[in-house]
Design an enzyme around this catalytic site. Sequence first.
Site, PDB file in Angstrom:
ATOM      1  N   ASP A 286       0.892  -1.080   0.044  1.00  0.00           N
ATOM      2  CA  ASP A 286       0.046  -0.016   0.063  1.00  0.00           C
ATOM      3  C   ASP A 286       0.898   1.160  -0.117  1.00  0.00           C
ATOM      4  O   ASP A 286       1.892   1.373   0.882  1.00  0.00           O
ATOM      5  CB  ASP A 286      -1.056  -0.029   1.286  1.00  0.00           C
TER       6      ASP A 286
ATOM      7  N   HIS B   6      -1.007   4.361  -0.484  1.00  0.00           N
ATOM      8  CA  HIS B   6      -2.320   5.421   0.050  1.00  0.00           C
ATOM      9  C   HIS B   6      -1.935   6.904   0.060  1.00  0.00           C
ATOM     10  O   HIS B   6      -2.190   7.443   1.036  1.00  0.00           O
ATOM     11  CB  HIS B   6      -2.379   4.946   1.538  1.00  0.00           C
TER      12      HIS B   6
ATOM     13  N   ASP C 239      -4.306  -0.137  -3.431  1.00  0.00           N
ATOM     14  CA  ASP C 239      -4.335   0.805  -2.403  1.00  0.00           C
ATOM     15  C   ASP C 239      -3.308   2.020  -2.908  1.00  0.00           C
ATOM     16  O   ASP C 239      -2.401   2.271  -1.746  1.00  0.00           O
ATOM     17  CB  ASP C 239      -4.206   0.141  -0.841  1.00  0.00           C
TER      18      ASP C 239
ATOM     19  N   ASP D 211      -6.443   7.049  -1.399  1.00  0.00           N
ATOM     20  CA  ASP D 211      -7.249   7.417  -0.368  1.00  0.00           C
ATOM     21  C   ASP D 211      -6.224   7.479   1.229  1.00  0.00           C
ATOM     22  O   ASP D 211      -5.105   7.115   0.784  1.00  0.00           O
ATOM     23  CB  ASP D 211      -8.222   6.253   0.164  1.00  0.00           C
ATOM     24  N   ARG D 212      -6.815   8.376   1.777  1.00  0.00           N
ATOM     25  CA  ARG D 212      -6.360   8.408   3.303  1.00  0.00           C
ATOM     26  C   ARG D 212      -5.238   9.717   3.068  1.00  0.00           C
ATOM     27  O   ARG D 212      -5.108  10.820   3.548  1.00  0.00           O
ATOM     28  CB  ARG D 212      -5.727   7.368   4.043  1.00  0.00           C
TER      29      ARG D 212
ATOM     30  N   ASN E 273      -8.500  -2.885  -2.266  1.00  0.00           N
ATOM     31  CA  ASN E 273      -9.933  -2.735  -1.936  1.00  0.00           C
ATOM     32  C   ASN E 273     -10.207  -1.046  -1.727  1.00  0.00           C
ATOM     33  O   ASN E 273     -11.552  -0.785  -1.776  1.00  0.00           O
ATOM     34  CB  ASN E 273     -10.106  -3.225  -0.508  1.00  0.00           C
ATOM     35  N   HIS E 274      -9.101  -0.285  -1.945  1.00  0.00           N
ATOM     36  CA  HIS E 274      -9.321   1.036  -2.152  1.00  0.00           C
ATOM     37  C   HIS E 274      -9.464   1.700  -3.685  1.00  0.00           C
ATOM     38  O   HIS E 274      -9.554   3.051  -3.577  1.00  0.00           O
ATOM     39  CB  HIS E 274      -8.562   1.858  -1.302  1.00  0.00           C
TER      40      HIS E 274
ATOM     41  N   HIS F 144      -3.621  -8.214  -3.280  1.00  0.00           N
ATOM     42  CA  HIS F 144      -3.892  -7.259  -2.221  1.00  0.00           C
ATOM     43  C   HIS F 144      -4.307  -7.769  -0.894  1.00  0.00           C
ATOM     44  O   HIS F 144      -3.628  -7.544  -0.103  1.00  0.00           O
ATOM     45  CB  HIS F 144      -4.747  -6.169  -2.517  1.00  0.00           C
TER      46      HIS F 144
ATOM     47  N   ARG G  19     -12.693  -6.816   9.765  1.00  0.00           N
ATOM     48  CA  ARG G  19     -13.037  -5.438   8.902  1.00  0.00           C
ATOM     49  C   ARG G  19     -14.562  -5.394   8.563  1.00  0.00           C
ATOM     50  O   ARG G  19     -15.285  -4.583   8.054  1.00  0.00           O
ATOM     51  CB  ARG G  19     -12.326  -5.529   7.558  1.00  0.00           C
TER      52      ARG G  19
ATOM     53  N   HIS H  24      -2.314  -4.745   2.415  1.00  0.00           N
ATOM     54  CA  HIS H  24      -3.512  -4.619   3.068  1.00  0.00           C
ATOM     55  C   HIS H  24      -3.601  -4.217   4.429  1.00  0.00           C
ATOM     56  O   HIS H  24      -4.527  -3.776   5.106  1.00  0.00           O
ATOM     57  CB  HIS H  24      -4.560  -5.921   2.885  1.00  0.00           C
TER      58      HIS H  24
END
Length: 487
Positions: A230, A232, A259, A262-263, A291-292, A340, A388, A415
């Site tokens: 990730d 991010h 990923d 995001d964030r 997943n993002h 991922h 999750r 992840h």
Amino acid sequence: NSQQEKYIQSRGIYINKRNIWHTLENKYEKDYENAIKYYTEALELNPSNAIYYSNRSLAYLRTECYGYALADATKALEVDKNYIKGYYRRATSNMALGKFKAALKDYETVVRVRPNDKDARMKYQECNKIVKQKAFERAIASDETKKSVVDSLDIENMTIEDDYTGPKLEDGKVTLKFMKEMMDWFKDQKKLHRKCAYQILVQVKDVLSKLPSLVEITLKETEKITICGDTHGQYYDLLNIFKLNGLPSDTNPYLFNGDFVDRGSFSVEVILTLFGFKLLYPNNFHLLRGNHETDNMNQMYGFEGEVKAKYTAQMFQLFSEVFQWLPLAQCINNKVLVMHGGLFSEDGVTLEDLRKIDRNRQPPDSGPMCDLLWSDPQPQNGRSISKRGVSCQFGPDVTERFLEQNKLDFIVRSHEVKAEGYEVTHSGKCITVFSAPNYCDQMGNKGAYIHLRGSDLKPEFHQFTAVPHPNVKPMAYANTLMQLGMM
């Protein structure tokens, strides 16, 4: 026992309050794991205390264990249906999971009981807006093939203004010169011209759409590949990876394992850089979906807001289309499988099943596509409900059976934040790599990447720490609902 319980409760409350205080003070000294531990001990002594469940739910929310947070909030309400914080926590958990209708129902309850609570009313209104937006999108959807944003673009006639001095594609093509100029441009917090961004997106969509859902590559004995986890939206840490490990090239291949966005608040810069390298080295620069790279996550965790702030809603729609074509897994030398999330909710899944996945869509709530993006390993055998709230957790026996059936040696996944940037579990057969150091400017973790060489496929781990970045906080573009209230 009452004294022991009182002590444990006070420790749990102290840690939660300390975490909240330090968050407000931007000191980021977090200890939610201990808060969870103390509330768990308190609940063992007094399992009928709604406050304990609600407070542990908050700690789970802060550690992104949204499934566990939802379960605790629900349990708090089973213990005391009038405990209003339980509804608030459950709504927050459902929002994080993209379950907007369920969240709206609980926000309605909070607002009805506390009509003067401005934070709750704001969250209710925001959630209500999302529910209506989703309903509208469903209403206008038809059975016809959805028209692509590409069909409505006239890129050739987009004008690049005279005062724009930034990088431009050369004859419509990405070159190494362009990539270096673009990375420097982004480093100075400048925006790539929208024409160039659209050119990259349209071209990379074409490249990705021609790939299979399971990409299979072969490394020669003298070759190696770098696998990153990730990122991010942590653009300056991405630049550091390239500084430490060399720029991508046909002789320095990379695989980024989902990923990307995001964030972190430089997600646009990260993804355009990665897409640019995909165009420059299509056979030696690999990207897998996380997943993002999905609409629900982007709506909540910042990427949609960031693209709309820096460009337009139309461009976000095109990003969404491109994300749907990202491959889901990669097999290296028929021995190492990279994805991922992780393995599957049921036994018997084969590589051939992965090849057949129709990935050009938003991921379903269950099944192999969902699992590839969402699942996590666990130390104990068997499978468990996911922390999750999506997919599952899988044990070493599940990993062993999958590898044996598919004649593989081990899996590499991402992840999850890891303190050292990586973790080796399941007797060396399940490796996690995470490449966003000091995740969200607060976790204090290292980042890592992996070298795999064709000669032996033995993973070599390389760790690195976070580098300074401009003063733009993580989640700056996130939905206000994800800025968790402290109620």
